[in-house]
Design an enzyme around this catalytic site. Structure first.
Site, PDB file in Angstrom:
ATOM      1  N   GLU A   1       0.803  -1.222   0.000  1.00 21.12           N
ATOM      2  CA  GLU A   1       0.000   0.000   0.000  1.00 21.12           C
ATOM      3  C   GLU A   1       0.836   1.273   0.000  1.00 21.12           C
ATOM      4  O   GLU A   1       0.670   2.145   0.842  1.00 21.12           O
ATOM      5  CB  GLU A   1      -0.956   0.026   1.201  1.00 21.12           C
TER       6      GLU A   1
ATOM      7  N   GLU B   1      -5.290  -8.636   1.253  1.00 24.34           N
ATOM      8  CA  GLU B   1      -6.037  -8.231   2.456  1.00 24.34           C
ATOM      9  C   GLU B   1      -7.505  -8.061   2.078  1.00 24.34           C
ATOM     10  O   GLU B   1      -7.825  -7.518   1.023  1.00 24.34           O
ATOM     11  CB  GLU B   1      -5.556  -6.880   3.014  1.00 24.34           C
TER      12      GLU B   1
HETATM   13  C1  BGP Z   1      -4.492  -1.600   5.275  1.00 19.92           C
HETATM   14  C2  BGP Z   1      -3.154  -1.936   5.849  1.00 19.92           C
HETATM   15  C3  BGP Z   1      -3.189  -2.861   6.991  1.00 19.92           C
HETATM   16  C4  BGP Z   1      -4.397  -2.724   7.896  1.00 19.92           C
HETATM   17  C5  BGP Z   1      -5.677  -2.537   7.133  1.00 19.92           C
HETATM   18  C6  BGP Z   1      -6.855  -2.139   7.972  1.00 19.92           C
HETATM   19  O1  BGP Z   1      -4.478  -0.286   4.828  1.00 19.92           O
HETATM   20  O2  BGP Z   1      -2.291  -2.489   4.877  1.00 19.92           O
HETATM   21  O3  BGP Z   1      -1.962  -2.771   7.647  1.00 19.92           O
HETATM   22  O4  BGP Z   1      -4.184  -1.890   8.935  1.00 19.92           O
HETATM   23  O5  BGP Z   1      -5.560  -1.591   6.117  1.00 19.92           O
HETATM   24  O6  BGP Z   1      -6.878  -0.774   8.156  1.00 19.92           O
HETATM   25  P1  BGP Z   1      -7.158  -0.106   9.544  1.00 19.92           P
HETATM   26  O7  BGP Z   1      -6.250  -0.761  10.511  1.00 19.92           O
HETATM   27  O8  BGP Z   1      -6.899   1.336   9.363  1.00 19.92           O
HETATM   28  O9  BGP Z   1      -8.599  -0.387   9.832  1.00 19.92           O
END
Ligand code: BGP
Length: 473
Positions: A166, A374
């Site tokens: 990301e 993810e």
């Molecule tokens: C993505 C990241 C993750 C994770 C996920 C959930 O952007 O790669 O590391 O954190 O999002 O986001 P958040 O934790 O802000 O809910």
């Protein structure tokens, strides 16, 4: 008729070093930018940080045993650069390498495919201090040296590699919104840092081919596909603008080795375009990925109305529903609520059809295999009597998204795997420990690390069945 998930489909779950490991200064590890930033006042939810996280560094064997019990086929994790190079470069720290070697060996012993992310935002603080991290071209050689160290060590054991996680979301926060380190709000510097990150990504992919000839590598992109708010031409144009500047800017550059033309023209006019030096485009075009990693959480809907005075995104870090204002770029696009989809408590659109659309757009435009690196639902979970967590809302979310994957496969998308975010509960960068994603509940909150006990949620048992039936649920 729907096609079955292919044999060998990688049913997985994902994490990132800073969010799970803890042990932030153990065994010679140097500080990352997050170790420093999260301790500054007011930067994270209630001052939460990853000093202990869920202590995966010390409890990985227990965590992998739970993965094996679940039948997980793949585990995506990231390597902490400053665990390997405490100062960012120089001689590697053997204790850091040994930790990941143990983790990888334990996964393989349980027939779980390791998916290794090289960079999930934890830049060594030493390199940030010395030359500003992604803002200086010296990072390209240092990143390559770090990556080659991992390629050489793990080439025979790890087949799937994610280069940058990301870049789009991380650098937007870091250089536009001021919400990730180094907390800058400057669009010229934002595009400059991105350009250098693109060069580093492509250089490392080109190098990878020599060291890991049988491996596959690609970046993971935070893909929020754009929707038009209506079929009014102004909304259609805003949607095209958003797709160009928020998605193609990264995806085209990774997969085609060049920037999308309209966005490059706009940024050249505003003076925000990066400096593209002779030779840069060759570097970009010589480091194309084998697959696209996609982190999918939501779609975003855009309007072309009332674009004056629109400001950049403000992130909901509290879980108070309905507190996220519209955001955008004056003259180009502005987000709006989509009345046809539900949202999470963090105002993220819950849109499984959007995942099918995302996968098809990626497959059609880039003609590459895709891996979902993810996908998941962050929510408040309740631990109830008898050590149970009834997360039926998460099961509903994941089930709908797994079905969308099967539809996309039936549409012809070559989908390598599906990594749910996340395996255990973990630290959310800006939302602390209250925003939970895991199949496994971890008993801690912002203030109190308690005993970090692992408790299987209802979704754990559900995903186990999904895997056992290869998605026939
Ligand atoms: C993505 C990241 C993750 C994770 C996920 C959930 O952007 O790669 O590391 O954190 O999002 O986001 P958040 O934790 O802000 O809910």
């Amino acid at each position: 008729k729907l096609k079955a998930f292919p044999a060998g489909f990688l049913w997985g779950a994902a994490s990132a070093a800073y969010q799970v490991e803890g042990a932030w200064d153990a065994d010679g590890k140097g500080p990352s930018v997050w170790d420093v930033f999260a301790k500054l006042p007011g930067k994270t939810f209630q001052g939460s940080n990853g000093d202990v996280a869920v202590d995966h560094y010390h409890r990985f064997a227990e965590d992998v045993a739970l993965m094996a019990e679940m039948g997980l086929k793949a585990y995506r994790f990231s390597v902490s650069w400053p665990r390997i190079f405490p100062q960012g470069r120089g001689e590697p720290n053997e204790a850091g390498l040994a930790f990941y070697e143990h983790l990888i060996d334990t996964l393989i012993a349980h027939h779980i495919e390791p998916v290794l992310t090289l960079y999930h935002w934890d830049m060594p603080q030493a390199l940030q201090d010395e030359y500003g991290g992604w803002e200086d071209r010296r990072i390209i050689a240092d990143f390559e040296h770090y990556c080659v160290t991992l390629f050489q060590r793990f080439a025979g054991k790890v087949k799937y590699w994610v280069s940058l996680n990301e870049q789009n979301y991380n650098l937007t926060n870091a250089y536009q919104l001021g919400t990730h380190p180094p907390a800058v709000e400057d669009r010229k510097r934002f595009f400059a840092a991105n350009h250098i990150a693109f060069l580093a990504n492509a250089s490392v992919i080109a190098t990878f081919r020599r060291h890991v000839p049988n491996g596959l590598i690609g970046p993971s992109f935070a893909y929020s596909p754009a929707y038009p708010g209506s079929s009014a031409p102004a909304d259609m144009l805003a949607f095209e603008n958003a797709e160009e500047l928020t998605n193609h800017w990264w995806l085209d550059t990774y997969c085609f080795g060049r920037y999308p033309q309209a966005a490059l023209t706009w940024l050249t006019e505003t003076g925000e375009a990066p400096d593209i030096l002779p030779g840069d485009l060759e570097i970009l075009s010589q480091g194309l990925p084998d697959f696209v990693g996609v982190n999918y959480y939501q779609t975003l809907t855009y309007t072309g109305n009332a674009l004056d005075g629109v400001t950049l995104q403000r992130i909901n870090t509290t879980g108070q529903k309905g507190t996220t204002p519209a955001s955008g770029i004056p003259g180009l696009y502005k987000t709006m609520a989509n009345p046809f989809v539900e949202t999470s408590n963090w105002d993220w659109a819950i849109d499984p059809t959007g995942l099918r659309i995302a996968l098809r757009r990626l497959a059609s435009r880039y003609a590459l295999p895709v891996m979902i690196t993810e996908n998941g639902l962050g929510e408040f979970d309740q631990l109830v009597a008898g050590d149970r967590v009834h997360d039926d809302y998460r099961i509903a979310y994941l089930k709908a998204h797994v079905e969308a994957c099967q539809q996309a496969i039936s549409d012809g998308v070559q989908l390598l795997g599906y990594c749910a975010w996340s395996f255990t509960d973990i630290l959310s960068w800006l939302n602390g420990y209250q925003k939970r994603y895991g199949f496994v509940y971890v008993d801690r909150d912002e203030r109190d690390t308690r005993d970090l006990r692992r408790i299987r949620k209802d979704s754990f048992h559900w995903y186990k069945k999904v895997i056992a039936s290869n998605g026939e649920i």
